[in-house]
Design a protein around this motif. Structure first.
Motif, short mmCIF file in Angstrom:
data_model
loop_
_atom_site.label_atom_id
_atom_site.label_comp_id
_atom_site.label_asym_id
_atom_site.label_seq_id
_atom_site.Cartn_x
_atom_site.Cartn_y
_atom_site.Cartn_z
N LEU A 1 6.14 9.17 -7.77
CA LEU A 1 7.45 8.70 -7.36
C LEU A 1 7.75 7.36 -8.01
CD1 LEU A 1 7.13 9.54 -3.55
CD2 LEU A 1 8.44 10.84 -5.25
N THR A 2 9.02 6.98 -8.03
CA THR A 2 9.38 5.65 -8.53
C THR A 2 9.48 4.71 -7.34
OG1 THR A 2 10.62 6.55 -10.40
CG2 THR A 2 11.11 4.29 -9.75
N ALA A 3 8.51 3.82 -7.23
CA ALA A 3 8.54 2.81 -6.16
C ALA A 3 9.53 1.73 -6.59
CB ALA A 3 7.14 2.23 -5.95
N CYS A 4 10.74 1.79 -6.02
CA CYS A 4 11.81 0.95 -6.58
C CYS A 4 12.09 -0.32 -5.80
CB CYS A 4 13.10 1.77 -6.71
SG CYS A 4 13.86 2.24 -5.15
N GLY A 5 11.72 -0.38 -4.52
CA GLY A 5 12.07 -1.61 -3.82
C GLY A 5 11.69 -1.65 -2.36
N VAL A 6 12.34 -2.57 -1.66
CA VAL A 6 12.04 -2.87 -0.26
C VAL A 6 13.35 -2.98 0.51
CG1 VAL A 6 10.94 -4.51 1.33
CG2 VAL A 6 9.97 -4.14 -0.95
N SER A 7 13.34 -2.55 1.77
CA SER A 7 14.52 -2.71 2.63
C SER A 7 14.11 -3.34 3.95
CB SER A 7 15.20 -1.36 2.89
OG SER A 7 14.44 -0.57 3.79
N ASP B 1 0.83 -1.21 0.00
CA ASP B 1 0.00 0.00 0.00
C ASP B 1 0.86 1.26 0.00
OD1 ASP B 1 -2.29 -1.56 0.05
OD2 ASP B 1 -2.49 -1.47 2.24
N VAL B 2 1.93 1.23 0.79
CA VAL B 2 2.84 2.38 0.85
C VAL B 2 3.48 2.62 -0.52
CG1 VAL B 2 4.97 3.27 1.88
CG2 VAL B 2 3.29 2.08 3.32
N LEU B 3 3.95 1.55 -1.13
CA LEU B 3 4.61 1.68 -2.44
C LEU B 3 3.63 2.06 -3.54
CD1 LEU B 3 7.02 -1.34 -2.01
CD2 LEU B 3 7.70 1.07 -2.19
N GLU B 4 2.41 1.54 -3.47
CA GLU B 4 1.42 1.91 -4.47
C GLU B 4 1.07 3.39 -4.35
OE1 GLU B 4 -2.88 0.43 -6.27
OE2 GLU B 4 -2.30 -0.19 -4.25
N HIS B 5 0.99 3.88 -3.13
CA HIS B 5 0.71 5.31 -2.93
C HIS B 5 1.83 6.15 -3.52
CE1 HIS B 5 -1.58 8.52 -1.08
NE2 HIS B 5 -0.48 9.01 -0.52
N ALA B 6 3.07 5.72 -3.32
CA ALA B 6 4.20 6.44 -3.92
C ALA B 6 4.09 6.46 -5.44
CB ALA B 6 5.51 5.77 -3.49
#
Length: 376
Positions: A167-173, A157-162
């Motif tokens: 924004l470019t949702a590029c990955g996960v940490s 959800d956080v990345l989809e909002h970005a």
């Protein structure tokens, strides 16, 4: 302790505790990480030791940098890094700091919630963001709290909002916990990361990067696996969870990069007992929690301590610092074995102190100056 540090301390005439870091060891550590994970970019965690000498060396070697603040970004740039080699990895940022980082050319940011995404969308339009997820930290000697990161199920959800905000949702940490002695810890975290990748893919968002975080240990009183062992375990885990489509990866070593490069020289100020019948002595040093040894909190990190009387009979000691603060006690719950013959004025060597020491030292608590540091 290296011969170079030993020689430096032999010639040092100044009074007071000091940290000495051998830059040759830092160089060897960087090359070991680069060799162990050849397809992974190294982002040194600046907070571990932000000394200009360390940053300049790593920048020249080709390292990238994980910065927690605008000041650390500016320090990395001053050391010779370019903005495309800097990640603003703190998930808690003022919007004006995001704007300043963006103006400096930084385009990679960590997030862990929708509110942080919205800050970055306003202050750093078009930037790349990665979402930090929580990890259980099992096996870490310095486990992390739930302060940074979100539950893996929330990350899509956080990345989809970005993505929707341009924004470019590029990955996960993730971060498996500091001083992580179990190389398999990355496997558990990568299973969660792979699930986030799949969910985002189903939403039309193709993630491309995994930030494997830090956690790589240095040797204290216990042996730790080699960097090569960690590299092999991480590569197997990536292959297990991503098959032949392994994404871009980065690591953020801090302690593992510089911990074993440093030694603190300290002096015994007082040796006493609280009762004539006590079996445990109190040994007070001219350095304590407020002078740079903050990681002795809860006795999580137990540093190797060398004395000029090693080889003599040992007895349990409580080790404390010089301030009048009652919290300035480092090892009491589990007393530390030191020579019975230890005397006031003896110089001790506290090893493995290259990381998270000088940066933790107070400015002038009780009037004691910050920890003197030398990089040779």
């Amino acid at each position: 302790m290296t011969a170079r540090i030993r020689q430096f301390l032999r010639k040092r005439a100044e009074d007071g505790p000091c940290l000495v870091v051998d830059l040759d060891v830092v160089r060897e550590n960087y090359l070991a990480f680069a060799k162990a994970l050849p397809d992974t970019k190294v982002f040194y965690a600046v907070k571990a030791n932000p000394a200009p000498e360390v940053l300049a060396l790593l920048a020249a070697l080709g390292s990238s940098f994980d910065a927690a603040s605008v000041t650390e970004i500016e320090m990395a740039l001053a050391a010779g890094a370019t903005a495309d080699r800097i990640s603003f990895g703190n998930t808690i940022k003022k919007e004006r700091d995001v704007a300043r980082a963006y103006a400096l050319g930084v385009r990679l940011y960590a997030v862990d919630c929708i509110a942080e995404v919205e800050k970055i969308a306003r202050a750093a339009p078009g930037a790349r963001v990665f979402c930090r997820i929580l990890s259980d930290c099992v096996g870490a000697e310095w486990p992390l709290s739930r302060k940074c990161g979100c539950e893996p199920a929330m990350a899509p959800d956080v990345l989809e909002h970005a993505h929707r905000l341009g924004l470019t949702a590029c990955g996960v940490s993730f971060h498996v916990g500091s001083q992580q002695r179990n190389p398999q810890a990355w496997d558990r975290a990568l299973a969660s990361v792979a699930a986030v990748f799949r969910e985002c893919g189903e939403r039309g968002i193709n993630l491309a990067m995994v930030n494997l975080g830090g956690g790589f240990p240095t040797r204290y009183l216990k042996n730790v696996p080699t960097v090569k062992t960690y590299g092999s375990a991480i590569f197997r885990a990536l292959r297990r969870h991503f098959g032949n489509r392994i994404p871009e990866t980065i690591i953020e070593p801090g302690r593992g990069m510089i911990g074993n490069a440093g030694v603190i020289e300290a002096e015994v100020v007082l040796v006493s007992k609280k009762n004539e019948n006590d079996d445990v002595r109190w040994v007070y040093l001219d350095i304590g929690k407020f002078g740079g040894l903050a990681e002795t909190m809860d006795e999580s990190i137990r540093y190797p301590i060398r004395t000029p009387r090693d080889g003599d009979d040992l007895a349990p000691c409580v080790i404390a610092g010089p301030t009048c603060d009652s919290a300035d006690v480092m090892y009491e719950r589990e007393p530390y074995a030191l020579p019975i013959s230890l005397e006031i004025g003896d110089k001790l060597l506290i090893e493995g102190t290259g990381a998270y020491t000088a940066t933790y030292a107070s400015v002038a608590f009780n009037g004691f100056p910050p920890l003197k540091t030398y990089h040779i």
